[in-house]
Design a protein around this motif. Structure first.
Motif, mmCIF file in Angstrom:
data_model
loop_
_atom_site.group_PDB
_atom_site.id
_atom_site.type_symbol
_atom_site.label_atom_id
_atom_site.label_comp_id
_atom_site.label_asym_id
_atom_site.label_seq_id
_atom_site.Cartn_x
_atom_site.Cartn_y
_atom_site.Cartn_z
ATOM 1 N N LEU A 18 6.860 -5.367 1.079
ATOM 2 C CA LEU A 18 5.677 -4.737 0.521
ATOM 3 C C LEU A 18 5.531 -3.328 1.047
ATOM 4 N N SER A 19 5.274 -2.397 0.169
ATOM 5 C CA SER A 19 4.961 -1.043 0.586
ATOM 6 C C SER A 19 3.475 -0.854 0.396
ATOM 7 N N LEU A 20 2.725 -0.964 1.471
ATOM 8 C CA LEU A 20 1.284 -0.936 1.361
ATOM 9 C C LEU A 20 0.746 0.461 1.174
ATOM 10 N N SER A 21 1.613 1.460 1.187
ATOM 11 C CA SER A 21 1.172 2.804 0.837
ATOM 12 C C SER A 21 1.530 3.103 -0.604
ATOM 13 N N ALA A 22 2.048 2.065 -1.298
ATOM 14 C CA ALA A 22 2.367 2.245 -2.705
ATOM 15 C C ALA A 22 1.089 2.521 -3.463
ATOM 16 N N CYS A 23 1.273 3.116 -4.642
ATOM 17 C CA CYS A 23 0.097 3.542 -5.347
ATOM 18 C C CYS A 23 -0.008 2.869 -6.686
ATOM 19 N N GLY A 24 -1.129 3.146 -7.305
ATOM 20 C CA GLY A 24 -1.372 2.598 -8.620
ATOM 21 C C GLY A 24 -2.825 2.287 -8.741
ATOM 22 N N GLN A 25 -3.204 1.572 -9.756
ATOM 23 C CA GLN A 25 -4.582 1.206 -9.918
ATOM 24 C C GLN A 25 -4.934 0.123 -8.926
ATOM 25 N N SER A 26 -6.135 0.136 -8.465
ATOM 26 C CA SER A 26 -6.559 -0.838 -7.489
ATOM 27 C C SER A 26 -7.688 -1.651 -8.052
ATOM 28 N N LYS A 138 -0.743 7.722 -6.596
ATOM 29 C CA LYS A 138 -2.156 7.873 -6.302
ATOM 30 C C LYS A 138 -2.424 7.431 -4.866
ATOM 31 N N THR A 139 -3.555 7.825 -4.362
ATOM 32 C CA THR A 139 -3.908 7.501 -2.985
ATOM 33 C C THR A 139 -4.183 6.010 -2.830
ATOM 34 N N ASP A 140 -3.667 5.435 -1.768
ATOM 35 C CA ASP A 140 -3.920 4.028 -1.461
ATOM 36 C C ASP A 140 -5.336 3.913 -0.897
ATOM 37 N N PRO A 141 -6.216 3.160 -1.545
ATOM 38 C CA PRO A 141 -7.587 3.034 -1.049
ATOM 39 C C PRO A 141 -7.658 2.410 0.338
#
Length: 310
Positions: A18-26, A138-141
């Motif tokens: 898992l790349s927890l700094s991956a981005c996308g819609q949350s 996108k920024t990871d929330p």
């Protein structure tokens, strides 16, 4: 940045990493109950938040994508139990990358290549065209949430999450801490980690399937003959031929153009000049390989080959 789409290959990150700094819609909320019911497949055409902030799994999700969504929801549930908020992150969504330029359909490929060539320099010339531009991250929330915590709480958050840190060259596969939410999510969704012997056996079996697929394509008399004609046509056009193997010749000119590109991204004027030359080569390659590709693709579908050992 130079991006090449390799024929027949769309590479996804391994589901177990898992790349927890991956981005996308949350998800819409900062926390999730993400339990088994919240992580089950629901109808939907893309990543969205179900009740409680859990990601809704698209109906057409492939196994790797589904597992990623399930693990994100499981991490959120685990972190909630440990007193922290965690927003499940869908990750970077694959662009709607078209294979129109690959030559499966000659007319579509010609239309694509007349504008984009091989798709190497076109992203600079057409910076807003979704056909050739990779979506921005996108920024990871969760990074924002973590940064808002006091320093002591940030350390507690990191321990609870148990995310795998930087991976350096090692012969031993690296695993996240067993007591962290990432590891617990992997266990819940993927099951126990495979032993080294089991993983090596599966890898060997896949390599053997790939080797056989390569032999089926490169040993096919008609494909070999058509590849020779393809190569002869390219030489007449003044294009260097480095391979006549059926599994390699289709991407050969594309890779040559990519290899000749500068490491630094050209400016718009330079890119236009490079694209003009690229389009010329892409169209010559398409026409020379028209008959070959018409025969190759149906056989490739029956013998999907992803390596370079054929």
């Amino acid at each position: 940045m130079i991006t090449l789409h390799v024929r027949g290959m769309w590479v996804l990150a391994a589901a177990g990493v898992l790349s927890l700094s991956a981005c996308g819609q949350s998800g819409s909320g900062s926390s999730s109950d993400g339990r088994e019911d919240a992580g089950s497949t629901r109808a939907g055409s893309g990543p969205s938040a179900a009740a409680g902030g859990a990601l809704t799994i698209p109906e057409d999700a492939d196994p790797d994508t589904k597992n990623h969504y399930l693990m994100q929801n499981a991490i959120a549930a685990c972190m909630k139990e440990r007193g922290f908020a965690y927003t499940p992150v869908a990750g970077v969504e694959p662009s709607e990358e078209s294979d129109d330029g690959e030559g499966k359909d000659y007319a579509l490929a010609k239309k694509y290549r007349q504008k984009y060539g091989f798709g190497i320099h076109s992203s600079v010339v057409y910076p807003h065209d979704p056909a050739v531009v990779v979506p921005e991250e996108k920024t990871d929330p969760n990074d924002t949430y973590r940064s808002s915590l006091p320093v002591a709480q940030q350390k507690a958050y990191d321990k609870a999450l148990g995310e795998l840190g930087p991976i350096y060259d090692t012969d031993t596969p690296q695993r996240p801490p067993k007591d962290g939410c990432v590891a617990k999510a992997e266990l819940k969704v993927l099951g126990p980690v495979k032993s080294k012997a089991e993983q090596e056996r599966e890898d060997a079996e896949q390599q053997e399937r790939d080797r056989q697929a390569g032999q089926a394509l490169n040993g096919d008399p008609r494909l070999v003959s058509l590849a020779q004609g393809y190569a002869a046509c390219l030489r007449k056009e003044g294009i260097t031929v480095t391979t006549t193997q059926p599994t390699g010749i289709g991407d050969m000119v594309k890779f040559q153009v990519g290899a000749q590109s500068d490491a630094e991204e050209p400016d718009a004027d330079e890119a236009r000049a490079l694209l003009t030359r690229e389009i010329d080569l892409a169209l010559k390659d398409l026409d020379c390989g028209k008959e070959f590709r018409a025969a190759y693709w149906p056989k490739y579908e029956k013998n999907p080959y992803v390596g370079n050992n054929g």
